[in-house]
Design an enzyme around this catalytic site. Structure first.
Site, PDB file in Angstrom:
ATOM      1  CG  ASN A  11      -1.990   0.921   1.358  1.00  0.00           C
ATOM      2  OD1 ASN A  11      -2.388   1.244   2.464  1.00  0.00           O
ATOM      3  ND2 ASN A  11      -2.510   1.403   0.257  1.00  0.00           N
ATOM      4  N   GLY A  74      -3.557   3.399   8.228  1.00  0.00           N
ATOM      5  CA  GLY A  74      -2.716   2.541   9.070  1.00  0.00           C
ATOM      6  C   GLY A  74      -1.371   2.234   8.451  1.00  0.00           C
ATOM      7  CG  ASN A  75      -0.847  -0.485   5.293  1.00  0.00           C
ATOM      8  OD1 ASN A  75      -0.337  -1.262   6.101  1.00  0.00           O
ATOM      9  ND2 ASN A  75      -1.869  -0.817   4.537  1.00  0.00           N
ATOM     10  CG  HIS A 165     -12.927   0.197   7.700  1.00  0.00           C
ATOM     11  ND1 HIS A 165     -11.995  -0.009   6.703  1.00  0.00           N
ATOM     12  CD2 HIS A 165     -12.420   1.154   8.506  1.00  0.00           C
ATOM     13  CE1 HIS A 165     -10.966   0.785   6.915  1.00  0.00           C
ATOM     14  NE2 HIS A 165     -11.190   1.518   7.998  1.00  0.00           N
ATOM     15  CG  ASN A 196     -11.885   2.557   3.568  1.00  0.00           C
ATOM     16  OD1 ASN A 196     -11.170   2.860   2.619  1.00  0.00           O
ATOM     17  ND2 ASN A 196     -12.055   3.372   4.597  1.00  0.00           N
ATOM     18  CD  GLU A 214      -7.088   1.581   1.026  1.00  0.00           C
ATOM     19  OE1 GLU A 214      -7.090   2.815   1.187  1.00  0.00           O
ATOM     20  OE2 GLU A 214      -6.092   0.867   1.234  1.00  0.00           O
ATOM     21  CB  CYS A 223      -6.687  -1.547   3.843  1.00  0.00           C
ATOM     22  SG  CYS A 223      -7.651  -0.228   4.615  1.00  0.00           S
ATOM     23  N   GLY A 224      -4.390  -0.931   6.475  1.00  0.00           N
ATOM     24  CA  GLY A 224      -4.140  -1.118   7.908  1.00  0.00           C
ATOM     25  C   GLY A 224      -5.395  -0.911   8.745  1.00  0.00           C
ATOM     26  CB  THR A 225      -7.922   1.824   8.904  1.00  0.00           C
ATOM     27  OG1 THR A 225      -8.017   1.966   7.477  1.00  0.00           O
ATOM     28  CG2 THR A 225      -7.070   2.945   9.481  1.00  0.00           C
ATOM     29  N   GLY A 226      -8.313  -1.111   7.638  1.00  0.00           N
ATOM     30  CA  GLY A 226      -9.246  -2.167   7.220  1.00  0.00           C
ATOM     31  C   GLY A 226      -8.961  -3.488   7.918  1.00  0.00           C
TER      32      GLY A 226
HETATM   33  N1  LIG Z   1      -8.763   5.042   1.666  1.00  0.00           N
HETATM   34  C1  LIG Z   1      -8.921   5.133   3.128  1.00  0.00           C
HETATM   35  C2  LIG Z   1      -7.669   5.792   3.746  1.00  0.00           C
HETATM   36  C3  LIG Z   1      -6.448   4.909   3.642  1.00  0.00           C
HETATM   37  C4  LIG Z   1      -6.604   3.680   4.505  1.00  0.00           C
HETATM   38  C5  LIG Z   1      -5.638   2.538   4.241  1.00  0.00           C
HETATM   39  N2  LIG Z   1      -4.702   2.729   3.162  1.00  0.00           N
HETATM   40  C6  LIG Z   1      -4.926   2.124   5.513  1.00  0.00           C
HETATM   41  O1  LIG Z   1      -3.797   1.601   5.447  1.00  0.00           O
HETATM   42  O2  LIG Z   1      -5.554   2.271   6.591  1.00  0.00           O
HETATM   43  C7  LIG Z   1     -10.149   5.985   3.469  1.00  0.00           C
HETATM   44  O3  LIG Z   1     -10.586   6.792   2.630  1.00  0.00           O
HETATM   45  O4  LIG Z   1     -10.637   5.839   4.604  1.00  0.00           O
END
Ligand SMILES: N[C@H](CCC[C@H](N)C(=O)O)C(=O)O
Length: 283
Positions: A11, A74-75, A165, A196, A214, A223-226
């Site tokens: 990512n 997150g990433n 999410h 997401n 995303e 996706c870290g938050t994912g």
């Molecule tokens: N596209 C996501 C943000 C980046 C999240 C993802 N890349 C991560 O690592 O958490 C959003 O609009 O909420």
């Protein structure tokens, strides 16, 4: 304009070090659209900006390739931590405090022989109240509720890690029309700020496999938050234990929903290259 390219499990992000240009008035959304473009720009799943902070050691702003500004990434924050530590912008590593749109987060850097080997991020508490995620139409947490898209009904669980999410459990990825269902759910009217979308397969009580579409970026390798939201959803649906390895197309993240109700994410952040953007206009 100088930039640094980094990634967290594939990512990838364009970083701008604006730490020492505090009052710079930059059109970051437009820059994100240009710099993240794979052909006309540098290419990336987002633009991350390093800024000073009045309330933490540093501040991270993040922008999607469509120019939208999500609350957290997150990433990117693991890459951010490695860069600001290596550049001695922040010399504190246990914990490093970073101001984000999801609040001030605590990061612990694992350092060996002066090299950042990995970062553990305290992602804070998951947000389950539907109106705060936000999800329309329900007041309680959304766990295993039906959502209709493209004539099909899926059962979804909604979690926010600062950003929204929509988590869907799948038995078999080969039956999933990812490239159509992903964007349809991203823009589903139930999510007024879009969302997401994570499709997850439970491999065991300690392992999940995840594919992500995303918000504002489309399909990414991680996706870290994912991964955090998916782990919370799996636990809420009684499918895993509270410490889980999440297998993403770009690699693995270790996620734990702790007894303190905080979610902890541990993983790498890697450099790709440094460069100078010459400002070629999009044709
Ligand atoms: N596209 C996501 C943000 C980046 C999240 C993802 N890349 C991560 O690592 O958490 C959003 O609009 O909420």
């Amino acid at each position: 304009m100088e930039f640094i390219k980094m990634h967290g499990l594939g990512n990838d992000f364009v970083f701008l070090d604006h730490y020492s240009v505090s009052d710079r008035d930059v059109d970051y959304p437009e820059l994100a659209r240009k710099l993240c473009h794979r052909q006309f720009g540098i290419g990336g799943d987002g633009l991350a900006v390093i800024l000073p902070s009045n309330v933490a050691d540093a501040r991270m702003r993040i922008f999607n390739p469509d120019g939208s500004e999500p609350e957290m990434c997150g990433n990117a924050i693991r890459c951010f931590a490695r860069y600001v530590y290596d550049q001695k912008i922040v010399i504190i590593s246990d914990p490093m405090l970073v101001e984000t749109g999801a609040g001030i987060l605590k990061l612990n850097l694992f350092i060996k022989e002066g090299q950042v080997q990995g970062v553990q991020v305290d992602m804070g508490e998951p947000i389950l109240r539907a109106d705060l995620i936000p999800v329309l139409g329900v007041g309680e947490p959304v766990v295993g509720q039906p959502i209709e898209v493209l004539g099909e009904t899926y059962m979804y669980t909604a979690v926010s890690m600062g950003n929204p999410h929509c988590v869907i459990f799948v038995e078999d990825f080969s039956t999933l029309d990812f490239d159509r269902v992903g964007p349809a759910l991203e823009k589903h009217p139930l999510f007024p700020r879009k969302t997401n979308v994570e499709f997850i397969q439970i491999n065991s009580p300690q392992e999940i496999t995840m594919k992500v579409w995303e918000r504002g970026a489309g399909p990414t390798l991680a996706c870290g938050t994912g991964a955090c939201a998916s782990t919370v959803a799996a636990i809420l649906n009684n499918k895993t234990e509270r410490a889980v390895t999440v297998h993403l197309p770009g690699g693995d993240l270790f996620i734990e929903w702790g007894p303190d109700n905080h979610v902890y994410m541990t993983g790498p952040g890697a450099y790709v290259f440094k460069g100078e953007w010459l400002g070629t206009q999009l044709s």
